[in-house]
Design a protein around this motif. Sequence first.
Motif, short mmCIF file in Angstrom:
data_model
loop_
_atom_site.label_atom_id
_atom_site.label_comp_id
_atom_site.label_asym_id
_atom_site.label_seq_id
_atom_site.Cartn_x
_atom_site.Cartn_y
_atom_site.Cartn_z
N ILE A 1 41.80 37.56 43.22
CA ILE A 1 41.57 38.46 42.08
C ILE A 1 42.66 38.27 41.03
N LYS A 2 43.90 38.08 41.51
CA LYS A 2 45.00 37.84 40.57
C LYS A 2 44.73 36.58 39.75
N ALA A 3 44.30 35.53 40.44
CA ALA A 3 44.00 34.28 39.72
C ALA A 3 42.88 34.50 38.72
N LEU A 4 41.84 35.22 39.15
CA LEU A 4 40.68 35.44 38.29
C LEU A 4 41.08 36.20 37.02
N ASP A 5 41.90 37.23 37.19
CA ASP A 5 42.34 38.01 36.02
C ASP A 5 43.11 37.12 35.05
N GLN A 6 43.97 36.25 35.60
CA GLN A 6 44.76 35.36 34.72
C GLN A 6 43.84 34.36 34.02
N ILE A 7 42.86 33.84 34.78
CA ILE A 7 41.93 32.85 34.20
C ILE A 7 41.13 33.49 33.07
N ASN A 8 40.62 34.69 33.30
CA ASN A 8 39.77 35.36 32.29
C ASN A 8 40.56 35.74 31.04
N GLN A 9 41.87 35.73 31.14
CA GLN A 9 42.67 36.02 29.93
C GLN A 9 43.00 34.74 29.16
#
Length: 416
Positions: free
Chosen positions: A19-27
């Motif tokens: 989830i941490k990676a996903l949040d960073q990717i989506n930003q």
Amino acid sequence: MFPQAGEWAGGEAAFPAAIKALDQINQREDILPGYYLNLSAYDTRCSAGLGTTILYELLYNKTFGNVNSSILMLLGPACSPVSTAVGEAAKMWNLIVLSYGSSSPALSNRARFHTFFRTHPPATLHNPTRIKFFELFGWKRIAILIQTEEVWQSTAENLEVLARKHNVHIAVRQLFDNDPSHAISNLQKDDIRIIVGLFYEEKARKVFCKAYQQKYFGESYVWWLVGWYADNWFLKIDDIDCTADEMSRAVEGHFTTEIQMLTDSTTRTISGLTAREFITDLNSTLKQLFPNKPVESVGGYVESPLAYDATWALALALNRSLGRANLEEWSYGNVNMKEIMMDDMKKTDFFGVSGAVKFDELGNRMSKIVVEQLRNGYYHRLARFDAEKGSIEWLNNEGPDGSRCWNYKHNYSSSY
Ligand SMILES: CC1(C)CO[C@@H](CC(=O)O)CN1
């Protein structure tokens, strides 16, 4: 797919990391511009049957979970048995599967698992390190003690192939299911001194308790185990009839090999974070999620960097495919787009928190292997082996050139 229970609840820590990676990717504006990656997570409980059921529901039930469209790729499963079932089925729907936790060598079979990739290396990756050390120490006559489980038997087969290529003789190969007594007696009868032990932690306790009782331990024996058992695994004596002191004496001096899953490097990774910054942030999240247990004992803690990097690998592969595929046209029958995404997965090559992330032709990820030795009850990091280069980096102990690592009490004989 993130197991929260079962044989290995590897999803407990892996899910927050993903989830941490996903949040960073989506930003990130430069990755999948105009798209928002959505992750629907399911607890497979490390069960092949449940994992297959979830896959079926995802494929056919548009009201399942919060997925109202086709899923682009599958992140997970974690456990090898689930990856074996899901990975073999997924290819029939052209679905790419990227596991962050499966170590079974069987998953390297490209014919069976055509669209399967993993950021968790196969258990066979330990073998080149073992062989390298046998050559370094001049050990020519080895035995393998194997628990009858697919992951260990296929690792043993791979070790035998490598040993033959490096003029190391596998003198004895002993299998056991539950009770290792007979197998250990046979090793003793054949005067075996160097043993590679391929078994899970619970069986390891039985092996060393029996070894102690049969006086098959001490300075003339060298055991090689996997390094991912729980801390002080040999002191949990509730399931064996040996004392903690007897176990400490039986296991003293053994070597372990373990895949390095969090890089030591201070280099900034694809996410902009260093590995240290990543794990510090994850630790604080896990302390909130699991306030009653130390972060190290949260399921999948060690493998969580692999889940973080797997999420980045999927996003980067999708990003590469944008130039050649219109993601809106994706469907499970779209073979052409599957081929494009397969090509883009194979092009994976970035520096992540688990180190360099790229896949070989079998969809496997290469990693470094850390070698440790148990001395006076504590593991000491001896060396790090780079399987790709075949090179050893000695860690706070020099090599066997008459330095500290030789001061240790074991008088390894070079005649075996
Ligand atoms: C190092 C370990 C514990 C090996 O088993 C993996 C799980 C599996 O292969 O089923 C997870 N990582």
